[in-house]
Design an enzyme around this catalytic site. Structure first.
Site, PDB file in Angstrom:
ATOM      1  CG  ASP A 134      -1.793   1.116   1.307  1.00 57.53           C
ATOM      2  OD1 ASP A 134      -2.661   1.262   0.427  1.00 57.53           O
ATOM      3  OD2 ASP A 134      -1.715   1.774   2.160  1.00 57.53           O
ATOM      4  CD  GLU A 174      -2.141   2.735  -3.502  1.00 56.74           C
ATOM      5  OE1 GLU A 174      -1.610   2.793  -2.451  1.00 56.74           O
ATOM      6  OE2 GLU A 174      -3.171   3.152  -3.522  1.00 56.74           O
TER       7      GLU A 174
HETATM    8  C1  NOJ Z   1      -4.440   3.080  -0.660  1.00 54.92           C
HETATM    9  C2  NOJ Z   1      -5.633   2.276  -0.389  1.00 54.92           C
HETATM   10  O1  NOJ Z   1      -5.843   1.548  -1.507  1.00 54.92           O
HETATM   11  C3  NOJ Z   1      -6.750   3.090   0.321  1.00 54.92           C
HETATM   12  O2  NOJ Z   1      -7.916   2.192   0.086  1.00 54.92           O
HETATM   13  C4  NOJ Z   1      -6.249   3.695   1.313  1.00 54.92           C
HETATM   14  O3  NOJ Z   1      -7.312   4.478   2.021  1.00 54.92           O
HETATM   15  C5  NOJ Z   1      -5.044   4.247   1.193  1.00 54.92           C
HETATM   16  N1  NOJ Z   1      -3.997   3.731   0.467  1.00 54.92           N
HETATM   17  C6  NOJ Z   1      -4.351   4.509   2.642  1.00 54.92           C
HETATM   18  O4  NOJ Z   1      -3.731   3.557   3.348  1.00 54.92           O
END
Ligand code: NOJ
Length: 570
Positions: free
Chosen positions: A232, A292
């Protein structure tokens, strides 16, 4: 006799050397092209709150996921990525982790998790967990310790700073979820830093103890048999220690704060050191790392593979999710850039943070056909697709209409400009029965209105459904060598409406894919880079194909044509 003992000893030593490390995935053979399982598998993202509820509390759980493994296997999925299922106050629905080495009771127990891993393995499905390295919950014991005093041994595990002499936050950085990134903590009178909500304080990755503790958490799950992690928010791991103000950009964000060029708290070069450390650990367990990785262009995306391919094996290309409309030239240009960049692309068209592709690209008239066309595109390009649950049945967004119905704090804070992400997180539609078969209780979010027609049971029985198109296309990814390994060849470069390409294997066999990205019928004359479809061609998929003859093809709005041309038949 003595020789027998020596032989037995050698055998034991050899077996130990071959046995994978506790919990490690068996090293699978690379194929002739040097590719690994994750280059060919289809990944499937599960938002556990919304997938399947086994105990009627209105929230999905791990046993619910286990109960759907037959379905996932039939779909052709090779790995599931489960968004965070660890203990959490659920401020950001799991992305605020309060214990990295347990399962939130709402989702089940560690025993349920182990059962899921075992049963998934029997279905040839690997488990990928979501790792949140940037921040913890403010209820994590590390943060509770850290905030307790300026001299606490864990003080430096987070990012604490004094305010300005006038009491204002240390600098101008703003949170992606609205407002300052700094919150004043009365216990010590210092501010702590949080790129996301105040309940998600950022860890200090410059502290070696943090690094070790976090890598140990990853090891914990590798030992339990996970095949990798989706990482993430990797871009935000580091901040400029001098806290320089970000330059301001014109305009205000959705929360009414000035737009900023985030050069001092995003994408700092140190991020890559951490990626390399994580990769070293992943390699010990033959695991895969998915990033991500939000980027604006392909060259930026490339950086995440690492200069020596020693960072992420699968940085996600999230750019397609930002394409406002379907456009053959736009997609073609992007695919060409990916091909020129040379990495193994990872395609995503929807996820839990983005309006579903069915809604985003749908025109209200041809939505199902558009969903089939988009599926064919990203499943048959060279690369690995990551699906989002429900995409395979054409789930639509069900956005809240009133602020008081919103669950996602981002939506409550930003309403009405920012309505939050509830709409793309609604319950999976299993049937046309009560609550779409998701729960016997009250679902935590309302089911999307199209569940009566768009659900697994109804579509499963319809050979022309979106679901059966996905099943067919996914199966082709493994059965057709040209689709597994074949190179990408652009066809009809100048066409404004039809995206046409071929995948060609080393033996010269091709699969031709033609996709009408427009709302009107189009005739295409396929250019001559590969053998022409002909009477000897095998048509693999034809949806909305009016006529096909030699190089001439007429596609209905959003029509799809996939055909195999055997080089031996030329
Ligand atoms: C990316 C995640 O996909 C999202 O859902 C989240 O709110 C943020 N990162 C913070 O962790």
């Amino acid at each position: 006799m003595k020789n027998a003992w020596v032989l037995a000893g050698i055998l034991v030593i050899a077996m130990c050397a071959l046995t994978p490390k506790g919990g490690a995935q068996q090293k699978e053979k690379k194929d002739a092209a040097g590719h690994e399982w994750f280059n060919h598998a289809v990944f499937y993202e599960i938002y556990p709150r919304s997938f399947a509820d086994s105990n009627g509390d209105g929230v999905g759980d791990l046993r619910g996921i286990t109960s759907k493994l037959d379905y996932l296997q039939h779909l052709g999925v090779g790995a599931i990525w489960i968004t965070p299922c660890f203990p959490s106050p659920q401020v950001d629905f799991g992305y605020d982790v309060s214990d990295y080495e347990a399962i939130d009771p709402m989702y089940g127990t560690l025993a349920d998790f182990d059962e899921l891993v075992t049963k998934a393995k029997a279905h040839n499905i690997k488990i990928i967990l979501d790792f949140v390295p940037n921040h913890t919950s403010d209820q994590h014991k590390w943060f509770l310790e850290s905030k307790s005093s300026k001299t606490n041994p864990k003080r430096d595990w987070y990012f604490w700073r004094d305010g300005k002499p006038n009491g204002q936050p240390p600098n101008n950085w703003t949170s992606t979820f609205g407002g300052s990134t700094w919150t004043l903590d009365p216990t010590t009178g210092q501010y702590y830093y949080h790129y996301f909500y105040a309940q998600q304080p950022d860890l200090n990755w410059r502290n070696p103890e943090v690094r070790k503790a976090m890598l140990d958490c990853m090891r914990f799950w590798y030992k339990r048999g996970v095949a990798g992690f989706r990482l993430d928010a990797v871009d935000t791991l580091f901040e400029d220690p001098d806290l320089k103000d970000n330059p301001l950009l014109p305009g205000l964000d959705k929360f009414g704060f000035p737009n900023e060029h985030e050069i001092y708290n995003k994408k700092l070069p140190e991020v890559h050191d951490v990626m390399r450390d994580m990769r070293k650990l992943a390699d010990e367990y033959n695991a895969v790392l998915i990033g991500e990785t939000w980027t604006a262009n392909v060259s930026e995306l490339r950086d995440y593979y690492g200069e020596k391919n020693d960072e992420l094996q699968m940085p996600m290309d999230l750019m397609l999710t930002q394409f406002p409309k379907l456009s053959a030239p736009l997609f073609r240009e992007h695919i060409t850039a990916l091909e020129d960049a040379g990495g193994w692309p990872v395609f995503v068209i929807s996820n839990h943070d983005i309006v579903r592709s069915y809604t985003r690209w749908g025109d209200g008239k041809n939505n199902d056909q558009i969903a089939k066309m988009a599926a064919t595109m990203y499943m048959l390009l060279r690369g690995t697709p990551i699906m989002y649950y429900g995409e395979e049945i054409g789930m639509e967004n069900n956005d809240p209409k009133r602020r008081e119905d919103v669950q996602d704090p981002q939506g409550r804070r930003g309403w009405p400009k920012e309505i939050g992400r509830d709409g793309e997180r609604t319950p999976m539609q299993w049937s046309d029965g009560p609550n779409a078969g998701f729960t016997t209780g009250k679902p935590w979010l309302p089911v999307a209105p199209n569940f009566k027609t768009h659900n697994v049971a109804t579509e499963g029985a319809d050979p022309n459904s979106i679901l059966n198109l996905y099943r067919k296309i996914i199966a082709l990814r493994s059965s057709e060598p040209a689709l597994r390994e074949g190179k990408y060849i652009e066809l009809n470069g100048g066409d404004q409406n039809v995206l046409a390409f071929a995948r060609q294997d080393v033996g010269g066999n091709s699969v031709i894919v033609a996709l009408n990205m427009s709302a009107s019928a189009q005739s295409v004359k396929l250019d001559g880079k590969v053998a022409a479809p002909s009477a000897r061609t095998t048509i693999l998929v034809a949806v909305g194909v009016k006529a096909s003859e030699d190089r001439n093809l007429t596609l209905q709005p959003y029509g799809v044509y996939v055909a195999k041309v055997d080089s031996r038949l030329r």
